[in-house]
Design an enzyme around this catalytic site. Structure first.
Site, PDB file in Angstrom:
ATOM      1  N   LYS A 176       0.873  -1.180   0.000  1.00 20.20           N
ATOM      2  CA  LYS A 176       0.000   0.000   0.000  1.00 20.20           C
ATOM      3  C   LYS A 176       0.901   1.219   0.000  1.00 20.20           C
ATOM      4  O   LYS A 176       1.382   1.659   1.038  1.00 20.20           O
ATOM      5  CB  LYS A 176      -0.923  -0.008   1.222  1.00 20.20           C
ATOM      6  CG  LYS A 176      -2.280   0.709   1.012  1.00 20.20           C
ATOM      7  CD  LYS A 176      -2.161   2.196   0.767  1.00 20.20           C
ATOM      8  CE  LYS A 176      -1.928   2.962   2.051  1.00 20.20           C
ATOM      9  NZ  LYS A 176      -1.845   4.446   1.801  1.00 20.20           N
ATOM     10  N   GLU A 251       8.283   1.329  12.033  1.00 19.89           N
ATOM     11  CA  GLU A 251       9.390   2.298  11.997  1.00 19.89           C
ATOM     12  C   GLU A 251       8.735   3.661  11.994  1.00 19.89           C
ATOM     13  O   GLU A 251       8.140   4.077  10.997  1.00 19.89           O
ATOM     14  CB  GLU A 251      10.254   2.081  10.754  1.00 19.89           C
ATOM     15  CG  GLU A 251      11.627   2.717  10.870  1.00 19.89           C
ATOM     16  CD  GLU A 251      11.674   4.137  10.355  1.00 19.89           C
ATOM     17  OE1 GLU A 251      11.425   5.052  11.173  1.00 19.89           O
ATOM     18  OE2 GLU A 251      11.932   4.343   9.175  1.00 19.89           O
ATOM     19  N   CYS A 285      12.622  10.789   8.929  1.00 17.76           N
ATOM     20  CA  CYS A 285      12.275  10.393  10.294  1.00 17.76           C
ATOM     21  C   CYS A 285      13.483  10.509  11.222  1.00 17.76           C
ATOM     22  O   CYS A 285      13.327  10.767  12.418  1.00 17.76           O
ATOM     23  CB  CYS A 285      11.721   8.977  10.312  1.00 17.76           C
ATOM     24  SG  CYS A 285      12.780   7.765   9.491  1.00 17.76           S
ATOM     25  N   GLU A 385       7.975  16.102  16.501  1.00 16.87           N
ATOM     26  CA  GLU A 385       8.489  15.889  15.150  1.00 16.87           C
ATOM     27  C   GLU A 385       7.806  16.850  14.185  1.00 16.87           C
ATOM     28  O   GLU A 385       6.582  16.866  14.072  1.00 16.87           O
ATOM     29  CB  GLU A 385       8.261  14.441  14.698  1.00 16.87           C
ATOM     30  CG  GLU A 385       8.905  14.147  13.364  1.00 16.87           C
ATOM     31  CD  GLU A 385       8.769  12.688  12.964  1.00 16.87           C
ATOM     32  OE1 GLU A 385       9.751  12.133  12.439  1.00 16.87           O
ATOM     33  OE2 GLU A 385       7.685  12.116  13.159  1.00 16.87           O
TER      34      GLU A 385
END
Length: 483
Positions: A176, A251, A285, A385
Site C-alpha cells: 500500500k 518504523e 524520520c 516531530e
C-alpha cells in the site's frame, strides 16, 4: 493530461471496485499529474484473496527454490539500473526531492533488490543438541501474507526495503504505497513481472490509510504488517493488529539529537549538521532536528550554520542546481509553517530562507530552511516531530548534560556525534538511547545495517539480516530416534 493509474491485483491492472479516484499532485507546482484508485475494503479483500490463495493453495511460491527467488530479485536489480534515470525523474516529480537525491535513492533501490536476492539462499536453520536419542531441527519458513504500508518521503526506497526481503523470505505481498506519492510504487510490479515473479505473489493497492490500509491491518488473513510512518498512525496499527495477534514491525518518527563537541572538525560538523536537517527538505524520520552545540563554540557554530542555510537553493526538483525542493503536500507545508510560528514564540529565529522566485513555482509547497537558536529542550519545536527543514540549536556544557538532554524525549530513532576524541565518541554513543548512532557523519543508512529505533520510534528492525528475518517464522522439529 493527468495519467490514470490503476491497482495491480492478481497480475491484472484494475480500477477500484467503486470506480472512485483521487488526485496526485506535483508538489513543485501544485498541478495534478495523475489520478489513482481510491481503494476501499472491497479492493483490499480482493488483494488479500489473491495473496492468500497464492500462499496457501498454490504453495509453489513459498516452496519455490531459494535460488530462483534470489534470481528474480537479482533480475529486478538489473531492471532498476536500466531504468534508473526514468525512475529518478518520476520520484523527483512525485515527491519534490531534488533530482540528485532521487538518483541516489534509486541506486539504493537497485542494491536492495541485489542484497536481498543474495539473502534468499542464506536463510538457514539450526540443529540444537537434544540428547543421544533424538535430533532436533529448527527451520525457517515465510510468515505468510505480508502487508507493506509505506511513507511518502522515500517512496520507492521504503517500499523496496519491505517488499524485497518479504519476497526473499517467500511471503506473498500486498504493497500500500502512500497516497501522496504512488507513482514509483506502481512501477515495482512492472519490474517484478519482467523479472519473472509469478502471478499472485505481489499486489499493489493505492488509496488512503483509513480506507485502504486499515482493512489490511484488520484482516485475520494477513499475517504480517510492516509500517513506516508517524507515531500516531503506528499506535493505531498496533492496536488494530492486536485483535488478530498480527506480527507488526513499526518504523516511526524521531527527534534525533545531533551533538557537536568543541573538539570536532568544525567544517565537517557544520556541513553534516545542516545536511542532517535540510536533506530531503527535512522530511526524514531520523533528521537531526535537535542540534546540541558545546558552549565554547556555540556562537561560531550558529553563525556558520546560518550562512550554510542561506546557501540552500530552493527550486524545481528537476533542476540540477536545486538543493532543496518543495514539501510533499499542501497539508505538510501548512504543518511546518505552524511549527515555525510556534518557534517564533519559543526561541529566536536566526535565519529563514526565501521561496523560489520563479512564477511557475508560485503554487508549489515550498518552505525555506529555518534555524532557531537558544532553544530550550522543553520547547515544542525541540520535542515534537516537525518533518520539515526546521533546526533547533541548543547549547550544552558537558557530556553528562548533553546525554541527559538528548535522551529526554519520547523518540529514540537516531543520533549523531561530532568529535575527534574516539573515547568520547564511543562513550556518548553508548549512553544515547537511540537505535542508530552516527559518529562524524549524519544520515547514512546502509542497506547492510539494521534500521529501527528505541522508545516510541518503533518496534523491530528493517534492513540488514533483520530485514529478512522479520518475514520468517521458526519451526522446531523433534525426531525421536529411540523407536
Amino acid at each position: 493530461m493527468a495519467q490514470e493509474l490503476q491497482n495491480y491485483i492478481d497480475g491484472k491492472w484494475v480500477d477500484a471496485a467503486d470506480g472512485e479516484r483521487f488526485d496526485v499532485f506535483n508538489p513543485a507546482t501544485g498541478e495534478v499529474v495523475a489520478t489513482a484508485p481510491n481503494s476501499k475494503k472491497a479492493d483490499a479483500e480482493r488483494a488479500i484473496d489473491a495473496a492468500r490463495r497464492t500462499f496457501d493453495e498454490g504453495a509453489w511460491w513459498p516452496r519455490t527454490s531459494e535460488r530462483e527467488r534470489g534470481r528474480i530479485l537479482l533480475r529486478a536489480a538489473e531492471i532498476v539500473r536500466r531504468e534508473h534515470e526514468r525512475l529518478a525523474e518520476l520520484e523527483s516529480l512525485d515527491s519534490g526531492k531534488p533530482i540528485g537525491e532521487a538518483r541516489e535513492d534509486i541506486a539504493e533501490v537497485a542494491f536492495m533488490f541485489e542484497y536481498y536476492g543474495g539473502w534468499a539462499t542464506k536463510i538457514d536453520g539450526e540443529i540444537p543438541p537434544v540428547g543421544p536419542d533424538a535430533i532436533s531441527l529448527v527451520v525457517k519458513e515465510p510468515v505468510g501474507v505480508a502487508a507493506c504500508i509505506t511513507p511518502w518521503n522515500y517512496p520507492m526506497m521504503m517500499a523496496t526495503q519491505k517488499v524485497a526481503p518479504a519476497l526473499a523470505a517467500g511471503c506473498t505481498v500486498i504493497l500500500k504505497p502512500p497516497e501522496q506519492t504512488p507513482l514509483t510504487g506502481l512501477e515495482i510490479p512492472k519490474i517484478m513481472e519482467e523479472a519473472g515473479l509469478p502471478t499472485g505473489v505481489l499486489h499493489v493497492l493505492t488509496g488512503f490509510g483509513e480506507t485502504a490500509g486499515a482493512p489490511l491491518v484488520e484482516s485475520p488473513r494477513v499475517d504480517k504488517v510492516g509500517f513506516t510512518g508517524s507515531r500516531e498512525v503506528g499506535k493505531i496499527i498496533m492496536k488494530s493488529g492486536a485483535d488478530t495477534l498480527k506480527r507488526v514491525t513499526l518504523e516511526l518518527g524521531g527527534k534525533s539529537p545531533n551533538i557537536v563537541f568543541a573538539d570536532a572538525d568544525f567544517d565537517s560538523a557544520i556541513e553534516g549538521s545542516c545536511n542532517g536537517i535540510f536533506w530531503n527538505q527535512g522530511e526524514i524520520c531520523s533528521a537531526g532536528s535537535r542540534v546540541f552545540v558545546e558552549k565554547s563554540i556555540y556562537d561560531d557554530a550558529v553563525s556558520a550554520m546560518s550562512e550554510r542555510a542561506r546557501q540552500v537553493r530552493l527550486g524545481s526538483p528537476l533542476d540540477e542546481d536545486t538543493t532543496m525542493g518543495p514539501l510533499v503536500s499542501e497539508e505538510q507545508k501548512e504543518r511546518v509553517e505552524r511549527y515555525i510560528e510556534i518557534g517564533e514564540k519559543e526561541a529566536k529565529l536566526a535565519v529563514m530562507g526565501e521561496r523560489p522566485s520563479d512564477p511557475k513555482l508560485a503554487n508549489g509547497y515550498f518552505v525555506p530552511p529555518a534555524i532557531f537558536v537558544d532553544v530550550t529542550n522543553d520547547a515544542r519545536i525541540a520535542r515534537e516531530e516537525i518533518f520539515g527543514p526546521v533546526m533547533s540549536v541548543i547549547p550544552f556544557k558537558d557530556i553528562d548534560e548533553v546525554v541527559r538532554l538528548s535522551n529526554d524525549n519520547d523518540y529514540g530513532l537516531a543520533a549523531a556525534v561530532w568529535t575527534n576524541d574516539i573515547k568520547k565518541a564511543i562513550n556518548t554513543a553508548r549512553a544515547l538511547r537511540a537505535g542508530i548512532v552516527w559518529i562524524n557523519d549524519s544520515q547514512p543508512a546502509p542497506t547492510e545495517m539494521p534500521w529501527g529505533g528505541y522508545k516510541q520510534s518503533g518496534i523491530g528492525r528493517e534492513l540488514g539480516k533483520d530485514g529478512v528475518e522479520d518475514y520468517l517464522e521458526k519451526k522446531s522439529i523433534y525426531i525421536n530416534l529411540s523407536r
